[in-house]
Design a protein around this motif. Structure first.
Motif, mmCIF file in Angstrom:
data_model
loop_
_atom_site.group_PDB
_atom_site.id
_atom_site.type_symbol
_atom_site.label_atom_id
_atom_site.label_comp_id
_atom_site.label_asym_id
_atom_site.label_seq_id
_atom_site.Cartn_x
_atom_site.Cartn_y
_atom_site.Cartn_z
ATOM 1 N N ARG A 133 -2.485 3.104 -10.460
ATOM 2 C CA ARG A 133 -1.425 2.772 -9.602
ATOM 3 C C ARG A 133 -0.101 3.450 -9.934
ATOM 4 N N MET A 134 0.759 4.072 -9.144
ATOM 5 C CA MET A 134 1.953 4.550 -9.324
ATOM 6 C C MET A 134 2.907 3.733 -8.556
ATOM 7 N N PRO A 135 4.177 3.769 -8.711
ATOM 8 C CA PRO A 135 5.314 3.038 -8.098
ATOM 9 C C PRO A 135 5.821 3.656 -6.749
ATOM 10 N N LEU A 136 5.987 2.678 -5.893
ATOM 11 C CA LEU A 136 6.556 2.904 -4.529
ATOM 12 C C LEU A 136 8.055 2.564 -4.776
ATOM 13 N N HIS A 137 8.714 3.459 -5.382
ATOM 14 C CA HIS A 137 10.349 3.241 -5.990
ATOM 15 C C HIS A 137 11.141 3.368 -4.867
ATOM 16 N N GLU A 186 0.700 -6.690 -4.421
ATOM 17 C CA GLU A 186 0.228 -6.836 -6.100
ATOM 18 C C GLU A 186 -1.439 -7.453 -5.962
ATOM 19 N N GLY A 187 -1.588 -8.296 -5.153
ATOM 20 C CA GLY A 187 -3.140 -8.583 -4.959
ATOM 21 C C GLY A 187 -3.794 -7.394 -4.690
ATOM 22 N N LEU A 188 -3.608 -6.837 -3.729
ATOM 23 C CA LEU A 188 -4.352 -5.838 -3.387
ATOM 24 C C LEU A 188 -4.512 -4.524 -4.640
ATOM 25 N N ALA A 189 -3.456 -4.231 -5.180
ATOM 26 C CA ALA A 189 -3.455 -3.453 -6.392
ATOM 27 C C ALA A 189 -4.545 -3.908 -7.318
ATOM 28 N N ALA A 240 -0.606 -5.018 3.570
ATOM 29 C CA ALA A 240 -2.042 -4.701 2.747
ATOM 30 C C ALA A 240 -2.222 -3.424 3.236
ATOM 31 N N HIS A 241 -1.582 -2.685 2.606
ATOM 32 C CA HIS A 241 -1.702 -0.846 2.961
ATOM 33 C C HIS A 241 -1.594 -0.322 1.391
ATOM 34 N N ALA A 242 -2.722 0.520 1.193
ATOM 35 C CA ALA A 242 -2.735 1.389 0.018
ATOM 36 C C ALA A 242 -2.891 2.761 0.544
ATOM 37 N N HIS A 243 -2.268 3.547 -0.119
ATOM 38 C CA HIS A 243 -2.424 5.280 0.205
ATOM 39 C C HIS A 243 -2.914 5.815 -1.189
#
Length: 461
Positions: A376-380, A357-360, A421-424
């Motif tokens: 942002r889209m969800p990693l559901h 959430e912090g990275l987002a 802490a990984h963002a795609h």
């Protein structure tokens, strides 16, 4: 583009370009000499967004430019609007005055001045801008140059840009900044990065894993991973011809990651940077991987190939496994991955997926600051079951038409489980039409965002 070519030195004699807001027009109009004021009125100039007036001097020379910005507090106001100017103005030397945010105006000009010139000479000399004195022109020039080099890579057709040429581009950036590069290819690639090898096996141009490292030991460890598919036929699940026309841009993730790395190293941010680019061509031959094949990944997970046209996530999976094993502080991966993300968000707005959430929040703020937005889209998590396989640990595609961008992101997440802490970033990598600061053609979306994020994190003002 060398950084030194972006702006002319401060103090160079130049024609003023006055940026005019709707609120500021009365004051600007009052400051014109009577002849210029009359000329502006006669030609119908108004300070609407994109309006231009070329005002003459006493001897008929071009003496001043007026450029309308419109309502700068309007929701649809384009902060890169000044990027239209290089394409509107006649050849000459100019300086900008009256910009609400001078650094944004200078960046917009620099981004808008880009043209892909590898195969055709420009029709005329370009308009040039004198470096504004009240901004960090050196940083803006470095950013614009990195973007230009990245755009050149995306725009270059596959006959002149294969895996070897992607490697050469990485080595050129590494040499510029004193970084180290190692490359894994051949039998070593098959043993260490089996998914990368499988995707590239059908092409005559050998696949490889490119690994750049830079910075001091002990600094925060940041890893950028970029999808480097030089051309994507779809493999044996071959694309129709219309879907293949832009597949030279399928290495847009690699270009974005490399451009971001170029900016980071140019600014000498206090981090330990790693850049990983799996570079392949997804082609068709007797050696091509097949639907139904099962390949054991670098991470040890077995992957059933449900569709050979979902190759980008395969090569990223092996690269992410390598990145995750090192335990970095942050992983950012960049890929022209799914049509589903484009259907959801269109070509201008890349999707971003992260559980942090912090990275987002940092990503959203950095995208806004850099005028390089994402959504942002969800990693559901429940959708992960769509990737179940009856014979392997997972399939590379889901069995249905829904949530394609999400299932692709969930697939990638399986290969970097330790790094929270990984963002795609799922990006398009292409401007379908020219907009201010964004000429039609290749685009390194999210590269400026990534640089702004890392600068704010590790080198705050």
């Amino acid at each position: 583009m060398p950084d030194s070519d972006v702006f002319l030195a401060p103090g160079t004699v130049a024609i003023p370009v006055t940026l005019v807001t709707a609120a500021g027009w009365p004051e600007v109009e009052a400051g014109l000499d009577p002849a210029q004021r009359a000329f502006a009125a006669a030609t119908g100039f108004a300070p609407k967004a994109g309006r231009l007036a070329l005002l003459p001097g006493a001897e008929g020379q071009l003496a001043r430019i007026l450029f309308g910005l419109g309502e700068t507090d309007a929701p649809a106001y384009d902060r890169l609007l000044a990027g239209k100017l290089p394409g509107l103005l006649p050849p000459g030397v100019y300086r900008i005055e009256g910009a609400p945010v001078p650094a944004e105006a200078a960046l917009a000009w620099a981004l808008g001045a880009y043209a892909f010139r590898r195969y055709r000479a420009p029709a005329s000399e370009a308009a040039r801008l004198v470096a504004p004195e009240d901004v960090d022109a050196a940083e803006i020039a470095q950013i614009a140059s990195a973007v230009a080099r990245g755009r050149d890579l995306v725009n270059t057709p596959a006959n002149d840009l294969g895996p070897a040429e992607i490697e050469a581009a990485v080595r050129a950036v590494a040499e510029r900044h004193g970084a180290a590069v190692t490359v894994t290819a051949g039998e070593s690639l098959a043993a260490e990065f089996p998914l990368v090898h499988a995707v590239g096996a059908g092409a005559t141009r050998p696949p490889r894993l490119i690994d750049l490292t830079w910075g001091r030991a002990g600094a925060p460890r940041i890893t950028l991973v970029g999808k480097g598919v030089a051309f994507d036929t779809g493999g044996l699940d071959i694309k129709p011809s219309a879907a293949m026309l832009l597949m030279k841009k399928d290495m847009g993730g690699a270009a974005a990651a490399l451009a971001a790395a170029d900016m980071v190293m140019g600014a000498e941010l206090p981090i330990r940077l790693r850049l990983l680019i799996p570079a392949v061509e997804n082609s068709v031959s007797g050696d091509a991987f097949r639907p139904g094949d099962v390949v054991r990944s670098r991470a040890g997970l077995t992957v059933e190939i449900g569709n050979t046209d979902a190759e980008g996530r395969l090569i990223l999976a092996d690269a992410l496994a390598l990145a995750d094993a090192e335990g970095p502080d942050l992983i950012l991966d960049f890929a022209t991955l799914t049509g589903a993300a484009r259907v959801a968000l269109g070509p201008d707005l890349p999707a971003v997926f992260t559980e942090d959430e912090g990275l987002a929040a940092e990503i959203a703020a950095s995208g806004a600051a850099a005028i390089d937005p994402v959504w942002r889209m969800p990693l559901h998590a429940p959708y992960a079951s769509l990737l179940d396989s009856k014979i392997a640990d997972l399939n590379n595609v889901s069995g249905g038409p829904f949530a394609g961008a999400i299932t692709a992101a969930l697939f990638l997440r399986r290969f970097a489980p330790k790094t929270k802490a990984h963002a795609h970033f799922d990006l398009y990598g292409w401007n379908p039409s020219t907009k201010p600061g964004r000429p039609e053609g290749g685009e390194v979306q999210t590269a400026r965002l990534a640089y702004a994020l890392l600068k704010a994190r590790y080198a705050p003002a």
